[in-house]
Design a protein around this motif. Structure first.
Motif, PDB file in Angstrom:
ATOM      1  N   MET A  84       0.755  -1.079   0.055  1.00 27.86           N
ATOM      2  CA  MET A  84       0.094   0.018   0.083  1.00 27.86           C
ATOM      3  C   MET A  84       0.811   1.285   0.026  1.00 27.86           C
ATOM      4  SD  MET A  84      -2.932  -1.379   2.727  1.00 27.86           S
ATOM      5  CE  MET A  84      -3.517   0.353   2.612  1.00 27.86           C
ATOM      6  N   PHE A  85       2.038   1.113   0.560  1.00 33.65           N
ATOM      7  CA  PHE A  85       2.934   2.420   0.607  1.00 33.65           C
ATOM      8  C   PHE A  85       3.775   2.605  -0.720  1.00 33.65           C
ATOM      9  CE2 PHE A  85       2.555   0.768   4.874  1.00 33.65           C
ATOM     10  CZ  PHE A  85       2.273   1.837   5.325  1.00 33.65           C
ATOM     11  N   ILE A  86       3.577   1.749  -1.546  1.00 33.99           N
ATOM     12  CA  ILE A  86       4.288   2.132  -2.941  1.00 33.99           C
ATOM     13  C   ILE A  86       3.842   3.398  -3.493  1.00 33.99           C
ATOM     14  CG2 ILE A  86       4.361   1.349  -5.282  1.00 33.99           C
ATOM     15  CD1 ILE A  86       4.805  -1.481  -4.197  1.00 33.99           C
ATOM     16  N   PRO A  87       2.400   3.922  -3.688  1.00 32.63           N
ATOM     17  CA  PRO A  87       2.127   5.074  -4.435  1.00 32.63           C
ATOM     18  C   PRO A  87       2.858   6.201  -3.445  1.00 32.63           C
ATOM     19  CG  PRO A  87       0.264   3.559  -4.129  1.00 32.63           C
ATOM     20  CD  PRO A  87       1.383   2.955  -3.335  1.00 32.63           C
ATOM     21  N   VAL A  88       2.855   6.259  -2.114  1.00 32.08           N
ATOM     22  CA  VAL A  88       3.473   7.367  -1.240  1.00 32.08           C
ATOM     23  C   VAL A  88       5.127   7.265  -1.696  1.00 32.08           C
ATOM     24  CG1 VAL A  88       3.875   7.913   1.057  1.00 32.08           C
ATOM     25  CG2 VAL A  88       1.748   6.813   0.511  1.00 32.08           C
ATOM     26  N   VAL A  89       5.637   6.021  -1.637  1.00 25.48           N
ATOM     27  CA  VAL A  89       7.036   6.068  -2.109  1.00 25.48           C
ATOM     28  C   VAL A  89       7.394   6.647  -3.332  1.00 25.48           C
ATOM     29  CG1 VAL A  89       9.108   4.338  -2.728  1.00 25.48           C
ATOM     30  CG2 VAL A  89       7.800   4.054  -0.736  1.00 25.48           C
ATOM     31  N   LEU A  90       6.394   6.765  -4.365  1.00 29.18           N
ATOM     32  CA  LEU A  90       6.785   7.073  -5.903  1.00 29.18           C
ATOM     33  C   LEU A  90       6.421   8.687  -5.955  1.00 29.18           C
ATOM     34  CD1 LEU A  90       5.458   3.825  -7.697  1.00 29.18           C
ATOM     35  CD2 LEU A  90       8.061   4.744  -7.245  1.00 29.18           C
ATOM     36  N   VAL A  91       5.677   9.271  -4.992  1.00 26.44           N
ATOM     37  CA  VAL A  91       5.252  10.676  -5.131  1.00 26.44           C
ATOM     38  C   VAL A  91       6.599  11.475  -5.522  1.00 26.44           C
ATOM     39  CG1 VAL A  91       4.531  12.744  -3.902  1.00 26.44           C
ATOM     40  CG2 VAL A  91       3.256  10.377  -3.802  1.00 26.44           C
ATOM     41  N   GLU A  92       7.610  11.260  -4.588  1.00 26.73           N
ATOM     42  CA  GLU A  92       8.605  12.017  -4.881  1.00 26.73           C
ATOM     43  C   GLU A  92       9.607  11.721  -6.106  1.00 26.73           C
ATOM     44  OE1 GLU A  92      12.573  14.033  -2.578  1.00 26.73           O
ATOM     45  OE2 GLU A  92      11.373  12.511  -1.672  1.00 26.73           O
ATOM     46  N   PRO A  93       9.774  10.341  -6.240  1.00 27.57           N
ATOM     47  CA  PRO A  93      10.341  10.241  -7.693  1.00 27.57           C
ATOM     48  C   PRO A  93       9.530  10.608  -8.825  1.00 27.57           C
ATOM     49  CG  PRO A  93      10.295   8.079  -6.263  1.00 27.57           C
ATOM     50  CD  PRO A  93       9.536   9.242  -5.555  1.00 27.57           C
ATOM     51  N   SER A  94       8.340  10.683  -8.774  1.00 26.90           N
ATOM     52  CA  SER A  94       7.500  10.939 -10.115  1.00 26.90           C
ATOM     53  C   SER A  94       7.721  12.388 -10.201  1.00 26.90           C
ATOM     54  CB  SER A  94       6.206  10.643  -9.669  1.00 26.90           C
ATOM     55  OG  SER A  94       6.121   9.211  -9.512  1.00 26.90           O
ATOM     56  N   LEU A  95       7.478  13.333  -9.075  1.00 22.50           N
ATOM     57  CA  LEU A  95       7.968  14.535  -9.424  1.00 22.50           C
ATOM     58  C   LEU A  95       9.243  15.018  -9.800  1.00 22.50           C
ATOM     59  CD1 LEU A  95       6.147  16.133  -6.045  1.00 22.50           C
ATOM     60  CD2 LEU A  95       5.510  16.652  -8.472  1.00 22.50           C
ATOM     61  N   GLN A  96      10.331  14.362  -9.430  1.00 23.66           N
ATOM     62  CA  GLN A  96      11.627  14.476  -9.733  1.00 23.66           C
ATOM     63  C   GLN A  96      11.592  14.098 -11.253  1.00 23.66           C
ATOM     64  OE1 GLN A  96      14.844  15.212  -8.300  1.00 23.66           O
ATOM     65  NE2 GLN A  96      14.123  15.543  -6.305  1.00 23.66           N
ATOM     66  N   ALA A  97      11.108  13.071 -11.715  1.00 18.93           N
ATOM     67  CA  ALA A  97      11.368  12.327 -12.989  1.00 18.93           C
ATOM     68  C   ALA A  97      10.438  13.775 -14.050  1.00 18.93           C
ATOM     69  CB  ALA A  97      10.650  11.157 -13.195  1.00 18.93           C
ATOM     70  N   PHE A  98       9.440  14.225 -13.535  1.00 15.09           N
ATOM     71  CA  PHE A  98       8.620  15.217 -14.086  1.00 15.09           C
ATOM     72  C   PHE A  98       9.341  16.346 -14.464  1.00 15.09           C
ATOM     73  CE2 PHE A  98       5.529  18.539 -14.724  1.00 15.09           C
ATOM     74  CZ  PHE A  98       4.721  18.273 -15.649  1.00 15.09           C
ATOM     75  N   PHE A  99      10.180  16.938 -13.292  1.00 24.17           N
ATOM     76  CA  PHE A  99      10.799  18.103 -13.561  1.00 24.17           C
ATOM     77  C   PHE A  99      12.436  17.712 -13.981  1.00 24.17           C
ATOM     78  CE2 PHE A  99       7.701  19.561 -10.928  1.00 24.17           C
ATOM     79  CZ  PHE A  99       7.019  20.644 -11.841  1.00 24.17           C
ATOM     80  N   SER A 100      12.924  16.723 -14.500  1.00 20.92           N
ATOM     81  CA  SER A 100      14.267  16.346 -14.630  1.00 20.92           C
ATOM     82  C   SER A 100      14.784  17.286 -15.845  1.00 20.92           C
ATOM     83  CB  SER A 100      14.153  14.743 -15.330  1.00 20.92           C
ATOM     84  OG  SER A 100      15.251  14.524 -15.838  1.00 20.92           O
ATOM     85  N   PHE A 101      16.102  17.215 -15.455  1.00 17.17           N
ATOM     86  CA  PHE A 101      16.755  17.957 -16.516  1.00 17.17           C
ATOM     87  C   PHE A 101      16.956  17.503 -17.872  1.00 17.17           C
ATOM     88  CE2 PHE A 101      18.912  18.721 -12.129  1.00 17.17           C
ATOM     89  CZ  PHE A 101      18.472  19.874 -12.013  1.00 17.17           C
ATOM     90  N   ASP A 102      16.861  16.274 -17.972  1.00 12.34           N
ATOM     91  CA  ASP A 102      16.786  15.495 -19.354  1.00 12.34           C
ATOM     92  C   ASP A 102      16.165  14.078 -19.054  1.00 12.34           C
ATOM     93  OD1 ASP A 102      18.444  13.421 -18.312  1.00 12.34           O
ATOM     94  OD2 ASP A 102      20.265  14.135 -18.887  1.00 12.34           O
ATOM     95  N   ALA A 103      15.915  13.529 -20.373  1.00  9.37           N
ATOM     96  CA  ALA A 103      15.122  12.368 -20.224  1.00  9.37           C
ATOM     97  C   ALA A 103      16.239  11.206 -20.480  1.00  9.37           C
ATOM     98  CB  ALA A 103      14.048  12.467 -21.253  1.00  9.37           C
ATOM     99  N   GLY A 104      17.154  11.379 -20.281  1.00 10.11           N
ATOM    100  CA  GLY A 104      18.355  10.375 -20.377  1.00 10.11           C
ATOM    101  C   GLY A 104      18.592   9.584 -19.251  1.00 10.11           C
ATOM    102  N   LEU A 105      19.739   8.951 -19.532  1.00 10.52           N
ATOM    103  CA  LEU A 105      20.283   7.893 -18.309  1.00 10.52           C
ATOM    104  C   LEU A 105      20.445   8.525 -17.156  1.00 10.52           C
ATOM    105  CD1 LEU A 105      21.342   5.377 -17.572  1.00 10.52           C
ATOM    106  CD2 LEU A 105      23.784   6.294 -18.136  1.00 10.52           C
ATOM    107  N   GLN A 106      20.838   9.845 -17.169  1.00 12.85           N
ATOM    108  CA  GLN A 106      20.793  10.683 -15.757  1.00 12.85           C
ATOM    109  C   GLN A 106      19.330  10.667 -15.050  1.00 12.85           C
ATOM    110  OE1 GLN A 106      20.991  14.811 -15.206  1.00 12.85           O
ATOM    111  NE2 GLN A 106      23.223  14.550 -14.427  1.00 12.85           N
ATOM    112  N   ALA A 107      18.457  11.002 -15.786  1.00 10.80           N
ATOM    113  CA  ALA A 107      17.070  11.036 -15.207  1.00 10.80           C
ATOM    114  C   ALA A 107      16.671   9.706 -14.908  1.00 10.80           C
ATOM    115  CB  ALA A 107      16.069  11.559 -16.244  1.00 10.80           C
TER     116      ALA A 107
END
Length: 157
Positions: A84-107
């Motif tokens: 049940m905690f997976i959606p909570v765990v994924l909130v911050e990574p999802s935001l980081q991915a959305f505002f990522s500097f690039d869409a490549g390996l670094q992201a």
């Protein structure tokens, strides 16, 4: 942290928490060495000593406490599962991915690292409470943003 959790938090737990925060800072340093982040990603001392605790508080409340509260309101305590905690765990990574500097390996590497950090923080919260979760973020920020942030400008130029 509630009184019961505080009474069980020992010196060894503080050392382990500090070690975990330092260990979680290693992957972004390695990412930065391999695929450098933008030059101005860090706030340097002395401003960093006020900036990062403020950001940590906002991040923990907005990205963990609020989603946990929504989860708690939407579920029954008798049916709590680690999944049940997976959606909570994924909130911050999802935001980081959305505002990522690039869409490549670094992201993708950052997404994995932030997911690991978020999972560790939720686990810490579950076992020790908010204060420990907040402390973990502060330690991580200290090693990643303050120490490495101060060194990287000299080393990566």
């Amino acid at each position: 942290m509630d009184v019961a959790a505080l009474s069980t938090f020992r010196r060894a737990d503080v050392i382990a928490l500090a070690g975990l925060g330092a260990a979680l800072a290693v992957p972004p340093v390695l990412i930065d060495i391999a695929i450098p982040f933008p030059h101005d990603i860090n706030v340097l001392p002395p401003k960093s000593f006020l900036f990062y605790p403020a950001i940590a508080l906002v991040a923990e409340v907005a990205l963990h406490l609020v989603p946990l509260a929504v989860l708690a309101a939407a579920t029954s305590r008798s049916k709590v599962s680690v999944w049940m905690f997976i959606p909570v765990v994924l909130v911050e990574p999802s935001l980081q991915a959305f505002f990522s500097f690039d869409a490549g390996l670094q992201a993708w590497l950052v997404l994995g690292n932030v997911s690991l950090i978020s999972a560790a923080q939720i686990w810490i919260f579950w076992h020790y409470g908010f204060t420990a979760m907040f402390a973990l973020r502060l330690v991580f920020y200290f090693f990643w943003h303050v120490l490495w942030g101060s060194l990287r400008l000299q080393l990566l130029l």
